[in-house]
Enzyme design. Sequence first.
Site, PDB file in Angstrom:
ATOM      1  N   THR A   1      39.292  31.634  32.463  1.00  0.00           N
ATOM      2  CA  THR A   1      37.872  31.621  32.091  1.00  0.00           C
ATOM      3  C   THR A   1      37.758  32.001  30.628  1.00  0.00           C
ATOM      4  OG1 THR A   1      37.106  32.218  34.264  1.00  0.00           O
ATOM      5  CG2 THR A   1      35.728  32.927  32.432  1.00  0.00           C
TER       6      THR A   1
ATOM      7  N   VAL B   1      30.591  31.331  44.157  1.00  0.00           N
ATOM      8  CA  VAL B   1      30.293  31.742  42.786  1.00  0.00           C
ATOM      9  C   VAL B   1      31.115  32.982  42.495  1.00  0.00           C
ATOM     10  CG1 VAL B   1      28.498  32.624  41.253  1.00  0.00           C
ATOM     11  CG2 VAL B   1      27.965  30.760  42.836  1.00  0.00           C
TER      12      VAL B   1
ATOM     13  N   ASP C   1      32.515  35.905  39.329  1.00  0.00           N
ATOM     14  CA  ASP C   1      31.925  36.933  38.467  1.00  0.00           C
ATOM     15  C   ASP C   1      31.316  36.355  37.194  1.00  0.00           C
ATOM     16  OD1 ASP C   1      34.518  36.135  37.709  1.00  0.00           O
ATOM     17  OD2 ASP C   1      34.759  37.901  36.443  1.00  0.00           O
TER      18      ASP C   1
ATOM     19  N   GLY D   1      39.780  36.400  35.586  1.00  0.00           N
ATOM     20  CA  GLY D   1      40.620  36.708  36.737  1.00  0.00           C
ATOM     21  C   GLY D   1      39.873  36.523  38.040  1.00  0.00           C
TER      22      GLY D   1
ATOM     23  N   GLY E   1      37.364  36.784  40.424  1.00  0.00           N
ATOM     24  CA  GLY E   1      35.991  37.238  40.240  1.00  0.00           C
ATOM     25  C   GLY E   1      35.478  38.160  41.319  1.00  0.00           C
TER      26      GLY E   1
END
Length: 341
Positions: free
Chosen positions: A201, A230, A232, A253, A255
């Site tokens: 990310t 969904v 983090d 990483g 989430g």
Amino acid sequence: MINRRKFIQQGVLGTVALGFTNEIYAQSAFNSIVKTATKPIVISTWDFGIAANQAAWKILKQNGRALDAVEAGVKVPEADLKNVTVGNGGYPDRDGHVTLDACIMDENGNCGAVLAMEHITHAISVARLVMEKTPHVMLAGEGALQFALENGFQKEDLLTKESEKAWKEWLKKAEYKPIMNIENQHFSPNKLPGNQYNHDTIGMLALDSQGNMSGACTTSGMAFKMHGRVGDSPIIGAGLYVDNEVGAATSTGVGEEVVRTVGSFLVVELMRQGYSPEDACKKAVQRIVKKKPEKAKEIQVGFLAMNKQGQYGAYALQQGFSFAVCNEEQQDLLIKGKSIY
Ligand code: SD4
């Protein structure tokens, strides 16, 4: 010079008021003074942060706003079709949908996010519009797409041939079961040797020449996740948090673990208590280890932080985390994040 003296005095008063040892506070006060000279500055997660920072730097070096810089910066990996973890070309969920998560936060505490949005490459720009044009903070799924289309974005197919191929390969053996940490176990495009872990990310934090901070975070999330999952990254406080009085933090990483600990907010609050950015990130990582020691050995989570003075740091659970730094002195610095394991 007047400012410098004032800062030291505040530092000493802060030591007494907050109850930290003189050593810790003196150390961070000293570092802060040094780092003040580096403003403006932008930092971001992973190796691809170098190219992203360059786009942000173009804005920062012309005394532009940190908010504009972070948006422009993370748009680079979003548009990179070879990047299978951010934006267009990102790996799909287990049903073959590429769903994007992104959020953005400015120096005034304004923020916007899109969750599980399909068909739009620049999720970060839609998140910014949610912040600027709606009374809300988050728009999800169909509603986010509808809002994007209403605001002039074009519907695109984000599933590249390469990502589709990887998904179909995964389907053969995976029995439709999402695997936590899959980037490390099977499909990391940047698979590292040995026991090193990688996630991809992009989280970006900037401090502009006016002394204002903003942050952005954008991802296609965990590969082959359940449809609608969904992480983090679009959750303010988890994947990103900015407090212009204190500093900013972002995460990468797995989430789920970051959401459980409201990780980025935690890092900023630790900096508020006087911890350096690196120590604040380390404490947040240690919190994850404490809560789930067994799981923590298996997964990767990394935090990146910068305080109001431009002092920065990072910490991860596993080896392999890197972050990129760009300011007047160093345009493409890549730093290996320290880790617990
Ligand atoms: C998530 N933190 O969706 C993000 C993505 C990530 O490797 O970093 N995946 O959990």
